[in-house]
Design an enzyme around this catalytic site. Structure first.
Site, PDB file in Angstrom:
ATOM      1  N   ALA A   1       0.764  -1.249   0.000  1.00  0.00           N
ATOM      2  CA  ALA A   1       0.000   0.000   0.000  1.00  0.00           C
ATOM      3  C   ALA A   1       0.796   1.300   0.000  1.00  0.00           C
ATOM      4  O   ALA A   1       0.292   2.324  -0.444  1.00  0.00           O
ATOM      5  CB  ALA A   1      -0.950   0.012   1.187  1.00  0.00           C
ATOM      6  N   ALA A   2       2.019   1.310   0.540  1.00  0.00           N
ATOM      7  CA  ALA A   2       2.737   2.583   0.693  1.00  0.00           C
ATOM      8  C   ALA A   2       2.994   3.247  -0.662  1.00  0.00           C
ATOM      9  O   ALA A   2       3.217   2.548  -1.654  1.00  0.00           O
ATOM     10  CB  ALA A   2       4.059   2.346   1.416  1.00  0.00           C
ATOM     11  N   PRO A   3       2.901   4.597  -0.702  1.00  0.00           N
ATOM     12  CA  PRO A   3       2.664   5.531   0.406  1.00  0.00           C
ATOM     13  C   PRO A   3       1.194   5.828   0.682  1.00  0.00           C
ATOM     14  O   PRO A   3       0.872   6.733   1.446  1.00  0.00           O
ATOM     15  CB  PRO A   3       3.390   6.791  -0.072  1.00  0.00           C
ATOM     16  CG  PRO A   3       3.224   6.757  -1.556  1.00  0.00           C
ATOM     17  CD  PRO A   3       3.302   5.291  -1.944  1.00  0.00           C
TER      18      PRO A   3
ATOM     19  N   LYS B   1      -3.273   4.850  -3.564  1.00  0.00           N
ATOM     20  CA  LYS B   1      -4.386   4.015  -4.024  1.00  0.00           C
ATOM     21  C   LYS B   1      -5.304   3.639  -2.867  1.00  0.00           C
ATOM     22  O   LYS B   1      -6.519   3.557  -3.032  1.00  0.00           O
ATOM     23  CB  LYS B   1      -3.845   2.770  -4.729  1.00  0.00           C
ATOM     24  CG  LYS B   1      -3.031   3.087  -5.973  1.00  0.00           C
ATOM     25  CD  LYS B   1      -2.462   1.830  -6.604  1.00  0.00           C
ATOM     26  CE  LYS B   1      -1.498   2.173  -7.724  1.00  0.00           C
ATOM     27  NZ  LYS B   1      -0.273   2.859  -7.223  1.00  0.00           N
TER      28      LYS B   1
ATOM     29  N   ASP C   1       4.091  -8.673   5.453  1.00  0.00           N
ATOM     30  CA  ASP C   1       4.616  -9.061   4.147  1.00  0.00           C
ATOM     31  C   ASP C   1       3.453  -9.541   3.282  1.00  0.00           C
ATOM     32  O   ASP C   1       2.658 -10.385   3.717  1.00  0.00           O
ATOM     33  CB  ASP C   1       5.654 -10.177   4.323  1.00  0.00           C
ATOM     34  CG  ASP C   1       6.430 -10.466   3.048  1.00  0.00           C
ATOM     35  OD1 ASP C   1       5.810 -10.543   1.964  1.00  0.00           O
ATOM     36  OD2 ASP C   1       7.662 -10.638   3.133  1.00  0.00           O
TER      37      ASP C   1
ATOM     38  N   CYS D   1       3.610  -0.413 -12.325  1.00  0.00           N
ATOM     39  CA  CYS D   1       3.965   0.791 -13.087  1.00  0.00           C
ATOM     40  C   CYS D   1       5.113   0.455 -14.035  1.00  0.00           C
ATOM     41  O   CYS D   1       6.089   1.195 -14.135  1.00  0.00           O
ATOM     42  CB  CYS D   1       4.314   1.955 -12.171  1.00  0.00           C
ATOM     43  SG  CYS D   1       5.671   1.633 -11.019  1.00  0.00           S
TER      44      CYS D   1
END
Length: 449
Positions: A262-264, A267, A312, A383
């Protein structure tokens, strides 16, 4: 001594000798120094330009030296790299100014006895620029493209094989363009029209995104720290292509959603906003300092439905088996779709690292899939533009898991412009930077039967 050039040399030293990220080292330098706005812009141009040029600068510099570049004193090497960059890539800087300031840098930074060498090398480059002419012609076209476009030779060779020469040339050219900053409106607090008006009052030039209904492209702006709409939580920095993920995930109000990597938090906060902050988003990461970024972003945006968890992604299935309405795997990847935003990233990649990533990506996807309940949604995104990290990973996963079916991702795209409509029939979305004028991005959507 020229403050901007001195700072540029020190930042380049940190990047090349200490492994620092260019944006981080530059940010520290800008905060530490008292620069005029003109010097800030010049320093930024010098650092990002020289870092982006990378091996191309070294190839050119070697045409004017007799000793191995690796044997040269590191700080002097950075002074010369900066000098070559200014001579060959900055038209507005007079050659005499480049040579003189480089010599002064060498003297004032403690290398008086080497200042004559610096002067000789750069003045030879001014007199004989043809020495550094890039190779052309049959058999050397790919090498010439790599040098001219400032990309690693192995990467250009790899892309030429995958996409063809002309497409690779266009892709490299796009990667060297100035990236456009984009914002995602926090729809929990405002509409896009509201924020466009606020930005106009602040003197920020902007336009609506043609990809996402909550997206805004910033065409010109000052410091982000002074952009109130951003600092007060009415918007979030996020690329347009990245905004499509939450739309394709298409969460429902009240859903339990897991964001596996999830970071940062861009989304995760978008997903929460899509649900009206009425649901539960579990935002996972393996680094505590990155979880802190998620908390900061959620707090600034006024979002309460996100729970950051130190976990993780390869262990998610064991902890949350069959519990999630939707799971997002925004997988660690090569990042080859966002090279225009990270000038130093292209020089940190290797062909070997590309080959290793799909194994990790598939392992994360396998674990995350176990957390999806029957009828639930699994979305995979990256990405990058590498097929081996994208479509091949999905096809391998589906071949081993008949309980999941691919859904046409194009059906879930927001219906706003012609740009989006071009991908309406795509089973998996693959945005190409030079074609779609966005970051390179991949998104696939699957459902558990």
């Amino acid at each position: 001594m020229d403050k901007a050039r001195e700072a540029a040399v020190r930042v380049l030293f940190e990047v090349h000798e200490l492994g620092a990220y260019a944006n981080v080292a530059l940010g520290k330098a800008l905060k530490a120094g008292r620069f005029t706005e003109t010097d800030r812009r010049f320093l930024t141009e010098l650092v990002y330009g020289a870092v982006k040029a990378g091996d191309t600068l070294d190839w050119m510099l070697k045409k004017y030296i007799t000793r191995p570049l690796s044997k040269m004193q590191p700080t002097v090497r950075e002074i010369l790299r900066l000098g070559i960059y200014q001579l060959f890539f900055l038209d507005k800087v007079p050659p005499s100014a480049v040579c003189n300031t480089s010599v002064e840098l060498a003297k004032c930074m403690g290398f008086l006895r080497l200042s004559g060498m610096v002067n000789g090398i750069l003045r030879t480059a001014v007199r004989e620029p043809e020495r550094a002419a890039f190779p052309e012609g049959k058999g050397r076209a790919t090498e010439g493209l790599a040098l001219r476009a400032m990309h690693p030779f192995w990467l250009v060779k790899h892309w030429v094989k995958e996409f063809g020469f002309h497409q690779t040339e266009a892709l490299c050219r796009f990667n060297n363009e100035e990236p456009v900053l984009s914002l995602r409106v926090n729809t929990l607090r405002a509409t896009r029209d509201d924020i466009m008006k606020r930005l106009a009052v602040e003197g920020v030039k902007a336009e609506s995104s043609s990809w996402a209904p909550e997206g805004i492209r910033i065409l010109s702006h000052g410091s982000l720290d002074a952009m109130k709409a951003l600092q007060e939580g009415y918007a979030q920095v996020q690329d347009e292509s990245s905004m499509l993920v939450a739309h394709i995930l298409h969460p429902n109000r009240g859903d339990f959603v897991i964001d596996a990597c999830a970071a940062p938090g861009g989304k995760a906060t978008h997903i929460a906003a899509q649900m009206g902050d009425a649901g539960h988003v579990l935002a996972c990461d393996i680094y505590e300092h990155k979880l802190a970024r998620i908390r900061e972003n959620a707090k600034r945006l006024g979002i309460t439905s996100i729970t950051p968890v130190l976990l993780d992604a390869r262990e998610i299935g064991a902890h949350y088996a069959g519990r999630a309405d939707a799971v997002l795997v925004d997988a660690p990847c090569s990042g080859l779709g966002v090279l225009r935003r990270k000038g130093d990233a292209r020089w940190r990649k290797t062909l070997e690292s590309l080959k290793e990533l799909p194994t990790l990506q598939l392992a994360i996807l396998e674990s995350a899939a176990k957390a999806v309940k029957t009828g639930g949604t699994l979305v995979y995104s990256t990405c990058t533009i590498e097929r081996t990290e994208n479509r091949d990973v999905i096809e391998s996963f589906l071949a081993a898991h008949e309980e999941f079916m691919l859904e046409k991702a194009g059906n879930f795209l927001p219906e706003i412009t012609e740009s989006v409509q071009l991908h309406r029939e795509d089973d998996m979305i693959q945005l190409m930077p030079h074609v779609d004028n966005t970051d390179g991005f991949f998104i696939a959507r699957m459902r558990r039967r």
